[in-house]
Design an enzyme around this catalytic site. Structure first.
Site, mmCIF file in Angstrom:
data_model
loop_
_atom_site.group_PDB
_atom_site.id
_atom_site.type_symbol
_atom_site.label_atom_id
_atom_site.label_comp_id
_atom_site.label_asym_id
_atom_site.label_seq_id
_atom_site.Cartn_x
_atom_site.Cartn_y
_atom_site.Cartn_z
ATOM 1 N N PHE A 111 0.944 -1.191 0.086
ATOM 2 C CA PHE A 111 -0.071 0.061 -0.077
ATOM 3 C C PHE A 111 0.928 1.180 -0.029
ATOM 4 O O PHE A 111 0.237 2.430 -0.263
ATOM 5 C CB PHE A 111 -0.891 0.045 1.200
ATOM 6 C CG PHE A 111 -0.460 0.474 2.519
ATOM 7 C CD1 PHE A 111 -0.665 1.666 2.985
ATOM 8 C CD2 PHE A 111 0.442 -0.285 3.176
ATOM 9 C CE1 PHE A 111 -0.111 2.147 4.030
ATOM 10 C CE2 PHE A 111 0.840 -0.050 4.427
ATOM 11 C CZ PHE A 111 0.611 1.272 5.146
ATOM 12 N N LYS A 112 2.056 1.251 0.504
ATOM 13 C CA LYS A 112 2.831 2.191 0.725
ATOM 14 C C LYS A 112 3.322 3.022 -0.834
ATOM 15 O O LYS A 112 3.251 4.129 -1.188
ATOM 16 C CB LYS A 112 4.331 2.002 1.274
ATOM 17 C CG LYS A 112 4.172 1.434 2.414
ATOM 18 C CD LYS A 112 3.508 2.454 3.605
ATOM 19 C CE LYS A 112 3.492 1.862 4.786
ATOM 20 N NZ LYS A 112 4.712 1.748 5.502
ATOM 21 N N ASP A 113 2.913 2.132 -1.829
ATOM 22 C CA ASP A 113 3.300 2.601 -3.321
ATOM 23 C C ASP A 113 2.237 3.705 -3.669
ATOM 24 O O ASP A 113 2.608 4.624 -4.459
ATOM 25 C CB ASP A 113 3.125 1.552 -4.301
ATOM 26 C CG ASP A 113 4.147 0.223 -4.440
ATOM 27 O OD1 ASP A 113 5.349 0.921 -3.827
ATOM 28 O OD2 ASP A 113 3.700 -0.806 -4.410
ATOM 29 N N THR A 144 7.778 0.477 3.405
ATOM 30 C CA THR A 144 8.018 1.866 2.941
ATOM 31 C C THR A 144 9.287 1.957 2.406
ATOM 32 O O THR A 144 9.345 2.564 1.293
ATOM 33 C CB THR A 144 8.150 2.847 4.250
ATOM 34 O OG1 THR A 144 6.803 3.043 4.771
ATOM 35 C CG2 THR A 144 8.652 4.299 3.875
#
Length: 467
Positions: A111-113, A144
């Site tokens: 999800f950090k993308d 991250t």
């Protein structure tokens, strides 16, 4: 739109300056001076937008005119063109009243993308506008680091250093960071925990002279842009579910360690999104669950778990929530954070605890419950959860009422955590992008967890940039 520090000594700076400052110069975190309010009729219009169009609408409230509209749209399109799914963050129905928001379709399957693809392009945009080389410094509990490196690698005028806890991330997470062969990328594996790395980062950024001398910029969720970008998918998920269920509000169950992802949901709710419960899902490192239940925020003993990205005791973004909890009073925040520094804990009174319970529910998911949840849902629904998403689903089962609709955030692809999946006697096939990592050499330095060793290695990276 102006931004201020939670501690009151940085006032009325603009969006670009907020991006570049990262951690506020007074040690606090930057927040909007006033959260924009989106009326119901505007929400209705936004519900018909694509993900990229929705991102533009939400970003525009905070960017205003600092980035011309056509350039902001171009940044957004470029950032999300790297995702494998046309919807960017598709919503999957797993069973009645339970949906999963898949946030792992970006380049590093995490999800950090979603935030870091945008932030990387934004830093590149600023570097080109100013002619200034940008040195990015961050710490990671696993995801991250790879997302940040992928977001900025190869971009002119940017160098990046990432700290990760040696031996405390999954093998795939480690490989995604350390197989990047690029002189502008430095991976430091510290002999300690993520909290140690995060503390070093904050210590370095609090040294304003050092920060300015080397043009240091933040990639961690202390940078408000990380929160802003993550806010978008709460809106998107709500709109997709509402089209099918026609409900007035939707709950969200969020696996979180650093309080950034759940704070993005809190911000969306304060902007006017009809969010019901915000469920905080943690693992054995359950400081956030303790605060929500008892009003005491106190780190315990660090534990390595099946969900390593949440193996965090001190949540960076918690201070942002405190700011709103105490009525946007920076003096009160400063006092609470000073107490935390001197006494090692934060305690709120019954009145504030009542508000906390209005804002959040929480459940700490222990190891066997996490694995059992993976096994159960794979058996019953043929849907494979990664261990972090499994914590979110387990928290949904504990905190969600039967008649309530809930979206659980799926923060990573299960292939990133095969160590946990194998314990459930489940065989999975790696995506080719991950499979090929195992044949690549690694590039990293193992160092002690202290500021001096980190700075010494940073100077080496910076000396390369000035040649």
């Amino acid at each position: 739109m102006n931004f201020v520090s939670t501690r009151g000594n940085v006032n009325q700076i603009g969006f670009i300056d907020t991006v570049l400052m990262g951690l506020a110069n007074d040690g606090g975190l930057l927040v909007p001076e006033k959260i924009p309010q989106i009326p119901a009729e505007k929400l209705e219009a936004m519900s018909k937008l694509s993900y990229q169009e929705l991102a533009y609408e939400i970003f525009s409230y905070y960017v205003e005119d600092e980035i011309p509209a056509n350039e902001l749209k171009e940044l957004i399109e470029k950032s999300y063109s790297t995702f494998r799914h046309p919807e960017v963050t598709p919503v999957q129905k797993v069973k009645e009243n339970l949906y999963v928001l898949e946030l792992f379709h970006g380049p590093t399957f995490a999800f950090k993308d979603i935030a870091l693809q945008f932030l990387g392009n934004l830093y590149s945009y600023v570097s080109k506008k100013t002619g200034e080389t940008i040195h990015i410094l961050g710490a990671t509990s696993g995801d991250t680091g790879a997302s940040a490196i992928e977001g900025v690698r190869g971009k002119e005028g940017i160098r990046i250093c990432i700290l990760h806890p040696h031996g405390k991330v999954s093998k795939v997470q480690e490989l995604q960071m350390t197989t990047v062969d690029d002189k502008s990328v430095l991976n430091l594996a510290i002999e300690g925990t993520f909290d140690d790395g995060q503390s070093i980062i904050k210590e370095i950024f609090a040294d304003v002279d050092l920060k300015n001398k080397y043009h240091l910029r933040a990639i961690n969720s202390i940078n408000f842009v990380r929160i802003l970008a993550q806010t978008v998918y709460y809106f998107y998920a709500y709109f997709q579910v509402k089209k099918e269920k026609n409900v007035e509000s939707v709950n969200f169950s969020v696996p979180t360690g650093n309080f950034g992802d759940i704070f993005a949901g809190y911000l969306a709710k304060k902007m006017g999104l009809p969010v019901g419960k915000l469920i905080v899902a943690t693992n054995e490192n359950n400081i956030l669950e303790g605060f929500i239940q008892d009003g005491v925020y106190k780190p315990g003993e660090f534990q390595s778990t099946y969900s390593p990205s949440m193996d965090i005791q001190v949540a960076s973004n918690f201070e942002r929530y405190l700011y709103y909890l105490v009525g946007e009073n920076p003096n009160a925040v400063s006092e609470l954070m000073e107490n935390f520094k001197t006494e090692g804990k934060i305690v709120v009174n019954e009145e504030l605890l009542h508000q906390v319970k209005e804002d959040f529910a929480a459940h700490g998911v222990e190891g066997q419950e996490c694995l059992d949840t993976i096994s159960k849902y794979y058996s019953e629904t043929d849907y494979l959860l990664d261990p972090h998403t499994a914590c979110g689903v387990a928290a949904y089962e504990r905190c969600n009422e039967p008649n309530e609709v809930c979206v659980t955030l799926s923060t990573a692809h299960p292939a990133k955590f095969n160590e946990s999946i194998e314990l459930c006697n489940i065989e999975q096939t790696y995506p080719e992008e991950i499979n090929q990592l195992f044949d690549k050499p690694q590039h990293l330095e193992v160092i002690d967890a202290n500021k001096e060793d980190v700075v010494r290695n940073l100077v080496k990276l910076f000396s390369y940039t000035t040649k």
